[in-house]
Motif scaffolding. Structure first.
Motif, short mmCIF file in Angstrom:
data_model
loop_
_atom_site.label_atom_id
_atom_site.label_comp_id
_atom_site.label_asym_id
_atom_site.label_seq_id
_atom_site.Cartn_x
_atom_site.Cartn_y
_atom_site.Cartn_z
N SER A 156 0.82 -1.22 0.00
CA SER A 156 0.00 0.00 0.00
C SER A 156 0.85 1.27 0.00
CB SER A 156 -0.93 0.03 1.22
OG SER A 156 -0.21 0.18 2.42
N PHE A 157 2.18 1.12 0.14
CA PHE A 157 3.04 2.30 0.13
C PHE A 157 3.18 2.87 -1.28
CE2 PHE A 157 5.57 0.74 4.06
CZ PHE A 157 4.70 1.42 4.90
N THR A 158 3.08 4.20 -1.37
CA THR A 158 3.41 4.93 -2.60
C THR A 158 4.46 5.98 -2.23
OG1 THR A 158 1.59 6.47 -2.21
CG2 THR A 158 1.16 4.57 -3.66
N PHE A 159 5.13 6.52 -3.24
CA PHE A 159 6.30 7.36 -2.97
C PHE A 159 6.26 8.64 -3.82
CE2 PHE A 159 7.17 2.91 -2.33
CZ PHE A 159 7.73 2.88 -1.07
N LEU A 160 6.30 9.76 -3.13
CA LEU A 160 6.41 11.06 -3.81
C LEU A 160 7.88 11.43 -3.85
CD1 LEU A 160 5.24 13.71 -4.95
CD2 LEU A 160 5.03 14.53 -2.59
N LEU A 161 8.42 11.55 -5.06
CA LEU A 161 9.83 11.89 -5.24
C LEU A 161 9.93 13.41 -5.32
CD1 LEU A 161 10.81 9.13 -7.84
CD2 LEU A 161 10.62 8.98 -5.35
N LEU A 162 10.32 14.00 -4.21
CA LEU A 162 10.32 15.45 -4.06
C LEU A 162 11.46 16.07 -4.85
CD1 LEU A 162 8.38 17.18 -2.32
CD2 LEU A 162 10.19 17.31 -0.60
N ARG A 163 11.19 17.22 -5.46
CA ARG A 163 12.24 17.90 -6.21
C ARG A 163 12.03 19.41 -6.13
NH1 ARG A 163 8.18 17.15 -9.79
NH2 ARG A 163 8.04 18.44 -11.67
N GLY A 164 13.10 20.13 -6.42
CA GLY A 164 13.03 21.58 -6.51
C GLY A 164 13.41 22.03 -7.91
N GLY A 202 15.36 22.89 -11.10
CA GLY A 202 16.64 22.44 -11.62
C GLY A 202 17.03 21.03 -11.23
N GLU A 203 16.13 20.30 -10.54
CA GLU A 203 16.47 18.96 -10.06
C GLU A 203 15.73 17.86 -10.84
OE1 GLU A 203 17.39 20.29 -5.44
OE2 GLU A 203 15.51 19.27 -5.92
N GLU A 204 15.18 18.21 -11.97
CA GLU A 204 14.38 17.27 -12.75
C GLU A 204 15.19 16.04 -13.15
OE1 GLU A 204 10.76 16.23 -13.94
OE2 GLU A 204 11.08 18.35 -13.49
N ASP A 205 16.43 16.24 -13.63
CA ASP A 205 17.24 15.11 -14.09
C ASP A 205 17.56 14.16 -12.93
OD1 ASP A 205 17.18 16.15 -16.63
OD2 ASP A 205 19.19 17.03 -16.53
N ASP A 206 17.86 14.72 -11.76
CA ASP A 206 18.18 13.89 -10.61
C ASP A 206 17.01 13.00 -10.21
OD1 ASP A 206 20.71 15.01 -10.42
OD2 ASP A 206 20.08 16.58 -9.04
N THR A 220 14.39 12.15 -12.15
CA THR A 220 14.13 11.18 -13.22
C THR A 220 15.05 9.98 -13.07
OG1 THR A 220 13.39 12.92 -14.73
CG2 THR A 220 14.09 10.84 -15.72
N ARG A 221 16.31 10.25 -12.75
CA ARG A 221 17.29 9.17 -12.55
C ARG A 221 16.91 8.32 -11.34
NH1 ARG A 221 19.98 5.08 -14.14
NH2 ARG A 221 21.94 4.66 -13.04
N LEU A 222 16.44 8.94 -10.26
CA LEU A 222 16.02 8.18 -9.09
C LEU A 222 14.86 7.25 -9.44
CD1 LEU A 222 16.08 7.50 -6.07
CD2 LEU A 222 14.61 9.50 -5.68
N LYS A 223 13.92 7.75 -10.19
CA LYS A 223 12.79 6.90 -10.60
C LYS A 223 13.27 5.72 -11.43
CE LYS A 223 8.23 6.94 -12.73
NZ LYS A 223 7.13 7.76 -13.32
N GLU A 224 14.21 5.96 -12.34
CA GLU A 224 14.76 4.87 -13.15
C GLU A 224 15.43 3.82 -12.27
OE1 GLU A 224 17.40 6.90 -15.74
OE2 GLU A 224 15.83 7.60 -17.12
N LEU A 225 16.18 4.26 -11.26
CA LEU A 225 16.86 3.34 -10.35
C LEU A 225 15.85 2.50 -9.57
CD1 LEU A 225 19.65 5.73 -8.99
CD2 LEU A 225 20.02 3.71 -10.41
#
Length: 344
Positions: free
Chosen positions: A213-221, A223-227, A229-234
């Motif tokens: 049931s856990f979901t994850f919001l990948l927080l960013r600010g 200029g951090e879009e690439d970082d 996106t890479r985390l999601k890929e990992l």
């Protein structure tokens, strides 16, 4: 006026500049001053980028937002602010802009932390800094008024509309009824305070397998879009379903990010402003602080850190060739501690 306990100011100015987290940590000062002097006007001198998180704060009557416009333009701005006629000024941060604003205010009572240097002559009262949680340290400056910190937290005052917008954002990302949200704050501008993205991805995998049931919001600010996106890929490479990984588009405002954080059951991240936002909105937090000092953790069982016992830590370095304070923290350690916090 050596004894300020009977002093009744009509207009108070608090000076607190960057960063956003620092200004958020100052909100207990506004609350305690307004409670002590409910009839006084409370003004805040800060940077424009810091104002959004303080919007709707009932303890602040007026903002004075300085921009980087050059010395003479800023000097004119300081003089304009000073014309409000302040009785009392608190300089929470001994930075040049705050010192200049305090000096030009002409207030009969001017307070700041004791530095032991020539700068102390600017003030009518100086207070010996007491080390502790950052908000507690800031409230120390109010001690000549007989005001003490009693555990007041930083505060973000979200509107009902903002909370509804945050829920709509999460639904648009695919969050379903009954799912539980964990916010991941994996970015930081300083290498010495940035836990590796691969380890965050492994923590996400462990949590996703532990509870579907856990979901994850990948927080960013900005200029951090690439970082991110890479985390999601990992995460996806480790078998975490893409549908459980939320990256809102477009980038939400900082207030809406705070409102999304308020919907979460836990924040896991580095030592940056989201950890203070979590305290301010009542969301438990788990932080890998790296080189950061101990003053940033709110003293509560719901807000924890994983800090190896190293003789060099904390050092507050910007970079480090061997950041053992980060690398000795394993994904399994974060996973176990996260489950403890969630159980609380």
């Amino acid at each position: 006026m050596k004894d300020l306990r009977s002093f009744q100011p009509r207009r108070i100015l608090v000076c607190q500049q960057r960063q956003i987290g620092d200004v958020l940590l100052a909100t207990p000062v506004f609350q305690l001053l307004k409670q002590r002097f409910p009839e006084a006007e409370l003004h805040l001198f800060t940077e424009a980028k810091c104002e959004p998180l303080l919007r709707h704060n009932p303890f602040i009557d007026k903002f004075h937002l300085v921009e980087k416009t050059g010395f003479f333009a800023e000097l004119a701005f300081y003089r304009k602010v000073a014309r409000h006629g302040f009785d009392m000024v608190f300089n929470l941060q001994n930075l040049p802009r705050c010192r200049m604003m305090t000096l030009l205010s002409g207030a009969p009572v001017r307070l700041s932390m004791k530095t032991g240097s020539w700068r102390d002559w600017i003030y009518t009262h100086t207070v010996q800094e007491v080390k502790g949680y950052a908000s507690e340290t800031k409230v120390t400056l109010l001690s000549p008024l007989g005001i003490e910190w009693k555990g007041e937290t930083p505060q973000v005052f979200l509107t009902d509309e903002e909370r509804q917008q945050a829920r709509a954002i999460l639904r648009s990302c695919g969050m379903l009824e009954g799912q539980k949200l964990i916010v991941i704050d994996s970015t930081h501008r300083r290498q010495s305070k940035r836990w590796p993205a691969e380890r965050y991805a492994e923590v996400v995998r462990l949590l996703a397998e532990h509870d579907t049931s856990f979901t994850f919001l990948l927080l960013r600010g900005p200029g951090e879009e690439d970082d991110i996106t890479r985390l999601k890929e990992l995460c996806c490479e480790r078998g975490v379903p893409s549908a459980k990984l939320f990256i809102p588009q477009p980038l939400p405002s900082i207030r809406l990010s705070a409102a999304c954080l308020a919907e979460a059951c836990l924040l896991i991240g580095n030592c940056s402003s989201p950890r203070h936002m979590a305290v301010a909105v009542g969301t438990p937090s788990l932080v890998i602080p790296g080189a950061s000092g101990t003053a940033w953790r709110f003293p509560s069982p719901l807000h924890d850190e994983l800090r190896p016992a190293l003789p060099c830590q904390p050092c507050d370095k910007i970079q480090c060739d061997e950041p053992h304070c980060l690398l000795q923290v394993t994904p399994e350690m974060v996973f176990r501690k996260a489950l403890e916090l969630l159980a609380r």
